[in-house]
Design a protein around this motif. Structure first.
Motif, PDB file in Angstrom:
ATOM      1  N   TRP A  71     -30.561  14.786 -36.215  1.00 57.90           N
ATOM      2  CA  TRP A  71     -30.569  13.840 -37.336  1.00 57.90           C
ATOM      3  C   TRP A  71     -29.379  12.895 -37.325  1.00 57.90           C
ATOM      4  N   ARG A  72     -28.179  13.444 -37.271  1.00 60.95           N
ATOM      5  CA  ARG A  72     -26.996  12.583 -37.319  1.00 60.95           C
ATOM      6  C   ARG A  72     -26.481  12.204 -35.926  1.00 60.95           C
ATOM      7  N   GLY A  73     -26.682  13.086 -34.937  1.00 60.86           N
ATOM      8  CA  GLY A  73     -26.192  12.777 -33.601  1.00 60.86           C
ATOM      9  C   GLY A  73     -27.032  11.726 -32.891  1.00 60.86           C
ATOM     10  N   TRP A  74     -28.361  11.913 -32.902  1.00 57.89           N
ATOM     11  CA  TRP A  74     -29.242  11.009 -32.171  1.00 57.89           C
ATOM     12  C   TRP A  74     -29.884   9.956 -33.070  1.00 57.89           C
ATOM     13  N   LEU A  75     -30.506  10.390 -34.176  1.00 59.53           N
ATOM     14  CA  LEU A  75     -31.322   9.476 -34.973  1.00 59.53           C
ATOM     15  C   LEU A  75     -30.503   8.440 -35.736  1.00 59.53           C
ATOM     16  N   LEU A  76     -29.468   8.854 -36.434  1.00 57.88           N
ATOM     17  CA  LEU A  76     -28.727   7.938 -37.302  1.00 57.88           C
ATOM     18  C   LEU A  76     -28.239   6.679 -36.581  1.00 57.88           C
ATOM     19  N   PRO A  77     -27.587   6.794 -35.410  1.00 53.80           N
ATOM     20  CA  PRO A  77     -27.139   5.565 -34.745  1.00 53.80           C
ATOM     21  C   PRO A  77     -28.282   4.623 -34.401  1.00 53.80           C
ATOM     22  N   ARG A  78     -29.465   5.162 -34.165  1.00 60.13           N
ATOM     23  CA  ARG A  78     -30.602   4.315 -33.811  1.00 60.13           C
ATOM     24  C   ARG A  78     -31.213   3.627 -35.024  1.00 60.13           C
ATOM     25  N   LEU A  79     -30.858   4.078 -36.204  1.00 62.32           N
ATOM     26  CA  LEU A  79     -31.314   3.422 -37.429  1.00 62.32           C
ATOM     27  C   LEU A  79     -30.296   2.423 -37.971  1.00 62.32           C
ATOM     28  N   MET A  80     -29.076   2.430 -37.452  1.00 56.62           N
ATOM     29  CA  MET A  80     -28.023   1.580 -37.987  1.00 56.62           C
ATOM     30  C   MET A  80     -28.314   0.084 -37.917  1.00 56.62           C
ATOM     31  N   PRO A  81     -29.121  -0.412 -36.943  1.00 56.85           N
ATOM     32  CA  PRO A  81     -29.481  -1.840 -36.980  1.00 56.85           C
ATOM     33  C   PRO A  81     -30.198  -2.253 -38.266  1.00 56.85           C
ATOM     34  N   LEU A  82     -30.727  -1.290 -39.008  1.00 55.02           N
ATOM     35  CA  LEU A  82     -31.351  -1.610 -40.288  1.00 55.02           C
ATOM     36  C   LEU A  82     -30.319  -1.996 -41.340  1.00 55.02           C
ATOM     37  N   GLY A  83     -29.049  -1.721 -41.077  1.00 59.81           N
ATOM     38  CA  GLY A  83     -27.991  -1.844 -42.073  1.00 59.81           C
ATOM     39  C   GLY A  83     -27.599  -0.458 -42.547  1.00 59.81           C
ATOM     40  N   THR A  84     -26.343  -0.289 -42.918  1.00 60.75           N
ATOM     41  CA  THR A  84     -25.832   1.044 -43.228  1.00 60.75           C
ATOM     42  C   THR A  84     -26.622   1.736 -44.328  1.00 60.75           C
ATOM     43  N   TRP A  85     -26.821   1.061 -45.467  1.00 56.26           N
ATOM     44  CA  TRP A  85     -27.463   1.720 -46.600  1.00 56.26           C
ATOM     45  C   TRP A  85     -28.938   2.002 -46.329  1.00 56.26           C
ATOM     46  N   ARG A  86     -29.601   1.099 -45.631  1.00 62.48           N
ATOM     47  CA  ARG A  86     -31.003   1.366 -45.279  1.00 62.48           C
ATOM     48  C   ARG A  86     -31.081   2.538 -44.307  1.00 62.48           C
ATOM     49  N   ALA A  87     -30.150   2.578 -43.364  1.00 66.99           N
ATOM     50  CA  ALA A  87     -30.145   3.674 -42.398  1.00 66.99           C
ATOM     51  C   ALA A  87     -29.921   5.013 -43.098  1.00 66.99           C
ATOM     52  N   LEU A  88     -29.019   5.036 -44.079  1.00 68.48           N
ATOM     53  CA  LEU A  88     -28.769   6.274 -44.818  1.00 68.48           C
ATOM     54  C   LEU A  88     -30.005   6.707 -45.595  1.00 68.48           C
ATOM     55  N   LEU A  89     -30.661   5.739 -46.226  1.00 68.67           N
ATOM     56  CA  LEU A  89     -31.859   6.054 -47.015  1.00 68.67           C
ATOM     57  C   LEU A  89     -32.990   6.534 -46.126  1.00 68.67           C
ATOM     58  N   VAL A  90     -33.259   5.807 -45.043  1.00 66.04           N
ATOM     59  CA  VAL A  90     -34.373   6.159 -44.159  1.00 66.04           C
ATOM     60  C   VAL A  90     -34.126   7.511 -43.493  1.00 66.04           C
ATOM     61  N   SER A  91     -32.903   7.732 -43.004  1.00 67.40           N
ATOM     62  CA  SER A  91     -32.621   9.010 -42.339  1.00 67.40           C
ATOM     63  C   SER A  91     -32.705  10.165 -43.331  1.00 67.40           C
ATOM     64  N   GLY A  92     -32.253   9.947 -44.584  1.00 69.49           N
ATOM     65  CA  GLY A  92     -32.347  10.996 -45.591  1.00 69.49           C
ATOM     66  C   GLY A  92     -33.782  11.325 -45.951  1.00 69.49           C
ATOM     67  N   VAL A  93     -34.617  10.291 -46.076  1.00 72.53           N
ATOM     68  CA  VAL A  93     -36.034  10.515 -46.387  1.00 72.53           C
ATOM     69  C   VAL A  93     -36.715  11.248 -45.236  1.00 72.53           C
ATOM     70  N   ILE A  94     -36.439  10.837 -44.008  1.00 76.06           N
ATOM     71  CA  ILE A  94     -37.022  11.518 -42.848  1.00 76.06           C
ATOM     72  C   ILE A  94     -36.611  12.985 -42.837  1.00 76.06           C
ATOM     73  N   TRP A  95     -35.354  13.233 -43.098  1.00 75.49           N
ATOM     74  CA  TRP A  95     -34.846  14.609 -43.135  1.00 75.49           C
ATOM     75  C   TRP A  95     -35.578  15.421 -44.203  1.00 75.49           C
ATOM     76  N   GLY A  96     -35.768  14.821 -45.376  1.00 78.22           N
ATOM     77  CA  GLY A  96     -36.488  15.517 -46.443  1.00 78.22           C
ATOM     78  C   GLY A  96     -37.938  15.775 -46.099  1.00 78.22           C
ATOM     79  N   LEU A  97     -38.602  14.787 -45.489  1.00 84.31           N
ATOM     80  CA  LEU A  97     -39.998  14.960 -45.087  1.00 84.31           C
ATOM     81  C   LEU A  97     -40.144  16.064 -44.048  1.00 84.31           C
ATOM     82  N   TRP A  98     -39.175  16.168 -43.164  1.00 84.16           N
ATOM     83  CA  TRP A  98     -39.212  17.189 -42.117  1.00 84.16           C
ATOM     84  C   TRP A  98     -39.198  18.598 -42.724  1.00 84.16           C
ATOM     85  N   HIS A  99     -38.630  18.750 -43.917  1.00 84.86           N
ATOM     86  CA  HIS A  99     -38.580  20.062 -44.573  1.00 84.86           C
ATOM     87  C   HIS A  99     -39.903  20.455 -45.224  1.00 84.86           C
ATOM     88  N   PHE A 100     -40.891  19.576 -45.223  1.00 87.41           N
ATOM     89  CA  PHE A 100     -42.127  19.824 -45.962  1.00 87.41           C
ATOM     90  C   PHE A 100     -42.810  21.155 -45.645  1.00 87.41           C
TER      91      PHE A 100
END
Length: 307
Positions: A171-200
């Motif tokens: 999540w933070r090692g691989w995925l987060l840096p690849r979402l950073m082009p979205l902008g910091t706050w969007r990357a935080l939101l998207v990665s957090g939502v993905i993380w939450g969905l993964w727990h389903f």
């Protein structure tokens, strides 16, 4: 704009697909959240993001990627980052700072009237011990409380960090840096939502919020966004995944404080109380926002995003 989308989709397919596969026994057996198989499969699930990282690495190697193992380790946060001293300082901050946040969230829950505590009999903790397989251990509950709290801070974070690495490298090692082009706050939101969905596979069974049943699943996304932002700051500010690993392990070790201190006559509603409730989620979001404001992070270099 996100780069290397095929890698991103492969990562998500493997992480999510294996999480549901590993959780299948829970659903087939209709296991309760307290069952041993539930806990075992939950731990196994934590390694699926790491398996997803390895799947992407294997695919990239087969198509001729010449990135060395050292370069790849740096890009996915396995190194000490830009400063070894900063990395170790943030590991210590994560190790001891996260339990402090758990205490603060617990205290706020008490102050707001959302959590009743029993500091004399520790009745909720005593009740949970009695319900455990084999019954309560032949030790005074006060001794167990002290041992539990000491373990929460000094021992359990290390043990829990082993499984936490399974998630954090993904999540933070691989995925987060690849979402950073979205902008910091969007990357935080998207990665957090993905993380939450993964727990389903777990949260749809009521995990963490048993009183909600399947509604625990969307509720846990709120927590994942808040706590994920804090772990993301640790990753980005250090350039290393290890502070996030220890922070995750420390949270898993200390999150049960409300159960240890709670009153069985007025059990807590974890939707609102404690570190994983709304009180804790808001606290984590505020702390994360302050860290990003006053200790801003540098975006990963384009080479990191494209790796």
């Amino acid at each position: 704009m996100l780069r290397r989308l095929p890698d991103l989709w492969l990562f998500l397919l493997v992480a999510f697909g294996l999480s549901w596969l590993f959780a299948l026994p829970i659903w087939l057996m209709d296991a309760s959240t307290s069952a041993s198989v539930f806990m075992a499969m939950g731990v196994a699930m934590m390694f699926t993001p790491t398996l997803a990282v390895l799947a992407v690495r294997l695919r990239d190697r087969r198509r001729g990627d010449v990135t060395t193992r050292r370069e790849w380790a740096v890009r996915t946060g396995l190194s000490a980052g830009g400063s070894r001293g900063r990395m170790f300082a943030l590991v210590a901050l994560a190790w001891f700072g996260v339990p402090v946040l758990v205490v603060v969230a617990t205290a706020l829950s008490v102050a707001f009237g959302l959590l009743s505590v029993d500091l004399r009999e520790f009745s909720l903790f005593r009740q949970s011990l009695a319900a455990a397989p084999g019954g309560p251990p032949p030790v005074e509950v006060g001794v167990l409380v002290i041992a539990q709290i000491v373990s929460m801070v000094l021992v359990a974070p290390v043990i829990n960090s082993i499984a936490a690495f399974g998630e954090e490298w993904g999540w933070r090692g691989w995925l987060l840096p690849r979402l950073m082009p979205l902008g910091t706050w969007r990357a935080l939101l998207v990665s957090g939502v993905i993380w939450g969905l993964w727990h389903f596979p777990l949260t749809l069974r009521g995990y963490n919020y048993p009183e909600l049943g399947a509604w625990a699943a969307p509720m846990f996304i709120v927590f994942c966004v808040g706590f994920g932002a804090l772990l993301s700051w640790l990753r980005l500010y250090s350039g290393s995944v290890w502070p996030a690993v220890v922070g995750h392990g420390s949270l898993n070790a200390s999150a049960g404080l409300a159960i240890i201190l709670g009153d069985a006559a007025d059990p807590p509603v974890f939707v609102v109380a404690g570190i994983t409730g709304l009180v804790g989620s808001v606290l984590l979001a505020v702390v994360s926002a302050l860290l990003f404001k006053y200790r801003p992070v540098e975006r990963p270099a384009p080479a990191t995003v494209a790796a």
